[in-house]
Design an enzyme around this catalytic site. Structure first.
Site, PDB file in Angstrom:
ATOM      1  CG  HIS A 191       4.945 -15.388  -0.895  1.00 22.64           C
ATOM      2  ND1 HIS A 191       5.996 -16.253  -0.722  1.00 22.64           N
ATOM      3  CD2 HIS A 191       4.230 -15.411   0.261  1.00 22.64           C
ATOM      4  CE1 HIS A 191       5.935 -16.779   0.491  1.00 22.64           C
ATOM      5  NE2 HIS A 191       4.874 -16.286   1.112  1.00 22.64           N
ATOM      6  CE  LYS A 240       7.477 -12.818   1.125  1.00 22.53           C
ATOM      7  NZ  LYS A 240       7.259 -11.953   2.305  1.00 22.53           N
TER       8      LYS A 240
HETATM    9  N1  LIG Z   1       4.596 -13.576   9.724  1.00 23.03           N
HETATM   10  C1  LIG Z   1       3.521 -13.819   8.967  1.00 23.03           C
HETATM   11  O1  LIG Z   1       2.706 -14.714   9.238  1.00 23.03           O
HETATM   12  C2  LIG Z   1       3.283 -12.943   7.771  1.00 23.03           C
HETATM   13  C3  LIG Z   1       2.147 -13.101   6.972  1.00 23.03           C
HETATM   14  C4  LIG Z   1       1.921 -12.188   5.944  1.00 23.03           C
HETATM   15  C5  LIG Z   1       2.828 -11.142   5.737  1.00 23.03           C
HETATM   16  N2  LIG Z   1       3.915 -11.048   6.515  1.00 23.03           N
HETATM   17  C6  LIG Z   1       4.858  -9.938   6.386  1.00 23.03           C
HETATM   18  O2  LIG Z   1       4.218  -8.749   6.871  1.00 23.03           O
HETATM   19  C7  LIG Z   1       4.774  -7.617   6.215  1.00 23.03           C
HETATM   20  C8  LIG Z   1       3.652  -6.782   5.603  1.00 23.03           C
HETATM   21  O3  LIG Z   1       3.021  -7.515   4.576  1.00 23.03           O
HETATM   22  P1  LIG Z   1       1.786  -6.898   3.754  1.00 23.03           P
HETATM   23  O4  LIG Z   1       1.517  -7.832   2.630  1.00 23.03           O
HETATM   24  O5  LIG Z   1       0.686  -6.551   4.698  1.00 23.03           O
HETATM   25  O6  LIG Z   1       2.473  -5.569   3.196  1.00 23.03           O
HETATM   26  P2  LIG Z   1       1.786  -4.184   2.799  1.00 23.03           P
HETATM   27  O7  LIG Z   1       2.790  -3.450   1.993  1.00 23.03           O
HETATM   28  O8  LIG Z   1       0.430  -4.430   2.221  1.00 23.03           O
HETATM   29  O9  LIG Z   1       1.581  -3.443   4.218  1.00 23.03           O
HETATM   30  C9  LIG Z   1       2.612  -2.870   4.961  1.00 23.03           C
HETATM   31  C10 LIG Z   1       2.039  -1.631   5.635  1.00 23.03           C
HETATM   32  O10 LIG Z   1       2.972  -1.117   6.572  1.00 23.03           O
HETATM   33  C11 LIG Z   1       2.903   0.290   6.494  1.00 23.03           C
HETATM   34  N3  LIG Z   1       4.103   0.909   7.049  1.00 23.03           N
HETATM   35  C12 LIG Z   1       5.358   0.905   6.548  1.00 23.03           C
HETATM   36  N4  LIG Z   1       6.172   1.659   7.331  1.00 23.03           N
HETATM   37  C13 LIG Z   1       5.407   2.128   8.350  1.00 23.03           C
HETATM   38  C14 LIG Z   1       5.659   2.975   9.476  1.00 23.03           C
HETATM   39  N5  LIG Z   1       6.871   3.486   9.711  1.00 23.03           N
HETATM   40  N6  LIG Z   1       4.633   3.257  10.308  1.00 23.03           N
HETATM   41  C15 LIG Z   1       3.412   2.728  10.111  1.00 23.03           C
HETATM   42  N7  LIG Z   1       3.100   1.934   9.047  1.00 23.03           N
HETATM   43  C16 LIG Z   1       4.091   1.646   8.181  1.00 23.03           C
HETATM   44  C17 LIG Z   1       2.738   0.576   5.002  1.00 23.03           C
HETATM   45  O11 LIG Z   1       2.257   1.899   4.761  1.00 23.03           O
HETATM   46  C18 LIG Z   1       1.724  -0.501   4.618  1.00 23.03           C
HETATM   47  O12 LIG Z   1       0.390  -0.069   4.806  1.00 23.03           O
HETATM   48  C19 LIG Z   1       5.779  -8.172   5.191  1.00 23.03           C
HETATM   49  O13 LIG Z   1       7.070  -8.162   5.780  1.00 23.03           O
HETATM   50  C20 LIG Z   1       5.309  -9.611   4.997  1.00 23.03           C
HETATM   51  O14 LIG Z   1       6.296 -10.477   4.548  1.00 23.03           O
HETATM   52  C21 LIG Z   1       4.170 -11.912   7.519  1.00 23.03           C
HETATM   53  O1  LIG Z   2       2.463 -12.024   1.881  1.00 24.86           O
HETATM   54  C1  LIG Z   2       3.563 -12.107   2.462  1.00 24.86           C
HETATM   55  O2  LIG Z   2       4.453 -11.240   2.327  1.00 24.86           O
HETATM   56  C2  LIG Z   2       3.841 -13.260   3.343  1.00 24.86           C
HETATM   57  N1  LIG Z   2       4.930 -13.215   4.060  1.00 24.86           N
HETATM   58  C3  LIG Z   2       5.367 -14.204   4.993  1.00 24.86           C
HETATM   59  C4  LIG Z   2       6.702 -14.777   4.564  1.00 24.86           C
HETATM   60  O3  LIG Z   2       7.580 -14.006   4.115  1.00 24.86           O
HETATM   61  O4  LIG Z   2       6.909 -15.987   4.686  1.00 24.86           O
HETATM   62  C5  LIG Z   2       4.317 -15.256   5.272  1.00 24.86           C
HETATM   63  C6  LIG Z   2       3.491 -15.616   4.093  1.00 24.86           C
HETATM   64  C7  LIG Z   2       2.876 -14.376   3.427  1.00 24.86           C
END
Ligand SMILES: NC(=O)c1ccc[n+]([C@@H]2O[C@H](COP(=O)([O-])OP(=O)(O)OC[C@H]3O[C@@H](n4cnc5c(N)ncnc54)[C@H](O)[C@@H]3O)[C@@H](O)[C@H]2O)c1
Ligand SMILES: O=C(O)C1=N[C@H](C(=O)O)CCC1
Length: 269
Positions: free
Chosen positions: A158, A162
């Site tokens: 990643h 991350k």
């Molecule tokens: N399940 C999936 O398919 C998938 C895909 C991508 C990312 N993710 C996960 O999603 C999460 C976010 O990833 P990202 O790359 O967008 O991170 P990021 O850091 O770019 O964004 C997270 C956002 O959440 C906000 N935030 C944090 N606490 C908050 C609160 N109390 N109230 C409102 N907003 C709040 C932050 O200010 C930030 O803008 C991570 O846990 C990542 O692993 C999951």
């Molecule tokens: O960008 C991230 O953070 C991602 N989080 C998810 C994970 O933890 O598997 C999905 C892929 C991107």
């Protein structure tokens, strides 16, 4: 007239938050009714479209979750574990479908979602893409077909921002491999190797996390035996795949009975 579900995006300024705002506003099946950020964030009070550098969308970014959720039918939440726990209680109070993409939650934090799931639908998955959820099913099948002569290692890569490891996806794949083998992942997971570790233990499942540059998300499940190897691989090149899955989950959850679901339920895999 058909009812078009209203969606709130939490963490609206984040990598996934901005992708979700675009995905929701491009869709004719849902409408954006709220955009949430953490208190003190410099987007609070600004139009979310303008804050993203585009056209106004008529939705001001707020730091008040309950006020935002009260206008919505679903909350799509890719933020951080503590925030997601707080949103689960409030989304349940507002009877919104809560789609959780946040990763890095502890077992205790996941268990703490249960009271909310008694009142509302929660769809949670460490990866919302169709491809990864199919890979999860394939991993389970391959692990069930092979014996412990095949060492299983999950390798993920990643971007350098991350903050959690192993990724949520890697843990889903590890769980699937363990289930296929009929063992509990917590009994066989090797989550870090460093120094004189001793030889690999038969039947264990190893995890490796690469962090670098702008890698969106790559996962290999390696089955390695003397004389041959099988590699199951998924490569995400665009965060839109996660956002499309999340939107599908928000729509799927409308009218479902309260409870906890995952993307295998949503996609019918
Ligand atoms: N399940 C999936 O398919 C998938 C895909 C991508 C990312 N993710 C996960 O999603 C999460 C976010 O990833 P990202 O790359 O967008 O991170 P990021 O850091 O770019 O964004 C997270 C956002 O959440 C906000 N935030 C944090 N606490 C908050 C609160 N109390 N109230 C409102 N907003 C709040 C932050 O200010 C930030 O803008 C991570 O846990 C990542 O692993 C999951
Ligand atoms: O960008 C991230 O953070 C991602 N989080 C998810 C994970 O933890 O598997 C999905 C892929 C991107």
């Amino acid at each position: 007239m058909t009812h078009i579900p209203g969606i709130v995006i939490t963490g609206a300024s984040g990598r996934m938050g901005q992708m979700l705002v675009r995905t929701v506003t491009d869709s004719d099946k849902v409408r954006l009714v709220g955009a949430l950020e953490r208190p003190g964030h410099d987007w609070i009070g600004r139009d979310v479209g303008e804050a993203m550098g585009g056209q106004a969308l008529g939705v001001a970014v707020t730091d008040d979750p309950l006020e935002a959720f009260a206008k919505a039918q679903a909350v799509i939440d890719f933020t951080a574990p503590a925030a997601t726990l707080e949103f689960a209680a409030l989304a349940a109070q507002a009877r919104c479908v809560h789609v959780i993409g946040t990763t890095g939650m502890t077992a205790e934090q996941i268990a703490a979602l249960e009271p909310a799931a008694r009142h509302a639908v929660i769809v949670r998955a460490g990866n919302m893409s169709l491809g990864v959820n199919l890979l999860v099913q394939l991993t389970k099948k391959v692990a069930a077909a092979l014996d412990e002569d095949f060492d299983i290692e999950v390798i993920e890569a990643h971007h350098h921002h991350k903050i959690d490891a192993p990724s949520g996806t890697a843990l889903m794949l590890g769980e699937a491999a363990a289930e296929g083998r009929g063992v509990r992942l917590e009994d066989v997971a090797d989550r870090a190797r460093d120094g004189i570790t001793g030889a690999r233990q038969r039947g264990h499942i190893g995890f490796h996390a690469i962090r670098g540059g702008d890698i969106v998300g790559e996962h290999d499940v390696l089955f390695a035996a003397p004389g041959e190897r099988i590699v199951l691989r998924h490569v995400a090149t665009d965060r839109a795949v996660f956002a499309r899955g999340a939107l599908k989950a928000a729509l799927w959850g409308q009218g479902k009975a309260p409870g906890q679901y995952d993307m295998v339920d949503v996609l019918g895999l």
